[in-house]
Enzyme design. Sequence first.
Site, PDB file in Angstrom:
ATOM      1  CG  ASP A  37      -1.966   1.093   1.349  1.00  0.00           C
ATOM      2  OD1 ASP A  37      -2.836   1.355   0.381  1.00  0.00           O
ATOM      3  OD2 ASP A  37      -1.593   2.274   2.131  1.00  0.00           O
TER       4      ASP A  37
ATOM      5  CD  GLU B 183      -5.549   1.733  -4.638  1.00  0.00           C
ATOM      6  OE1 GLU B 183      -6.832   1.911  -4.724  1.00  0.00           O
ATOM      7  OE2 GLU B 183      -5.049   1.467  -3.572  1.00  0.00           O
TER       8      GLU B 183
ATOM      9  CB  CYS C 273     -13.592  -5.917   7.245  1.00  0.00           C
ATOM     10  SG  CYS C 273     -13.077  -6.910   8.727  1.00  0.00           S
TER      11      CYS C 273
ATOM     12  CB  CYS D 164     -16.018 -10.249   7.938  1.00  0.00           C
ATOM     13  SG  CYS D 164     -16.239  -8.459   8.269  1.00  0.00           S
TER      14      CYS D 164
ATOM     15  CB  CYS E  95     -15.192  -4.407  10.634  1.00  0.00           C
ATOM     16  SG  CYS E  95     -16.341  -5.264   9.806  1.00  0.00           S
TER      17      CYS E  95
ATOM     18  CB  CYS F 204     -16.065  -9.298  12.078  1.00  0.00           C
ATOM     19  SG  CYS F 204     -14.724  -8.235  11.511  1.00  0.00           S
TER      20      CYS F 204
ATOM     21  CG  ASP G  34      -1.581   3.342   5.906  1.00  0.00           C
ATOM     22  OD1 ASP G  34      -2.630   3.783   5.022  1.00  0.00           O
ATOM     23  OD2 ASP G  34      -0.946   4.133   6.377  1.00  0.00           O
TER      24      ASP G  34
END
Length: 466
Positions: A247, A331, A393, A396, A412, A415, A422
Amino acid sequence: MAHTEDQPTRVTGDEAKRIKREALGIGDRRKHQGRAATAVKSRVKKPGTQQRVYRYRFYPTPSQAEQLEKTFGACRWVYNEGLALRSGAWEQYRVSVGFAESCRALTGWRQAPETSWLREVSSTVLQQALRHLDGAFTRFFKQSAKYPQRKKKHRSRDSATYVRTGFRWSEDPERPGTGLVTLAKQTTPLDVRWSRPLPTGVAPVKLSVTRDRAGRYFLAVLVEEYIAHLPTALLPGSREPKAVGIDLGLAALVTLDDGTKTDHPRLLRKYDKELARLQRGLHRKKKGSNNRGKARERIARLYALISDVRRAMLDQLTTHLVRENQVLVVEDLAVMNLLRPAVGKGRRRKARLNRSIIDAAWGELVRQLRYKCAWYGRTLVIVDRFFPSTRRCSDCHAKGPSLDVSVREWTCTECGAVHDRDVNAARNLRDEGMRLYRLVATTLPPGRMPPSVIKASELADVQLAA
């Protein structure tokens, strides 16, 4: 599309030849008059080899520096004249002028009394300037670049490219990989500081001589060599490739999926006060004076230091990542979209953000990962820019709301997992990258390695993961 009166059709055939000869001053082909015209073939590298550039600094003598000054100016003039010729031919006569016609026009320029100074520079170097112009037009026609622009003396980089007929190379038998380089129109070899040797027994394919704003001269040597692939990096106790999600950010330059972070060096901020002091001194100098030139050179040297430190840091970082992992996932960032102009409310904050993004050099980092993966048998997976790596997340896979840049941790709601912004993004990128990697690997014939670059936007029928 039908042509209108404002957009006349392209002129071809004998009429185009007449216009080129009479109006544009482009001579006819005299060599091989009876042979049909053929397209210029690009040089093909040897099978199994990779093209690699070695960069060295050299120190020219006063006579060599004077000759290189003429070469840089001639290359810039020929590039601009070729651009004016091709643009004018189309705008005025609707005639297309290519690389071959530009080279014939160059012959006329060298023979003309008013531009006879071009004969003091090697013709092969000037032809390479026209070839660079032709490549710029090719990228424009492919819609991958803007229309070529004129080069300016104090704004464009001074450079000249020498092909094999434009230099002499003599390898030193006592120090393999080093030797004597003598450029065309020069009698003495260059004083090159061989910081590392070239591959033994390999002759350079092409040389590029550049001079930066700080007045330093560099020699870029292009060679073809066999680069052995690194051993396959596998997970311990399995045959699965070792993957890493990367990232890219500003709080930390690089964050890996295991939580490892590389700090942003923030070199522009580090030297901000020194740059401001030098800039104030520059504006106090009289325009055109020698002192103003000296002040500009001091600023250029400081920027050169920043660039060198940044390049070395990125080179070490990318080499470490490529050596340790088989699959690297990043990315697809639209850097130019992120650098939107700083206007209106909050423009100062946006200006500082733009400066930090430029200082991070994400594009250079990805560029180094691309060619190093190709060299060493690794795979770089570029995930689609619309993949929700930050707000999803990693435990999950529930998608949360959009997060402001200032939010560094979030919980989250499904969960209850607490995520570092990051690290969570890097884990999601790793999972999505491995999904794309397996999708491509399963379609390959047995024994064939996956490509060095897998880009999600170029894969057909790929659904974006939730």
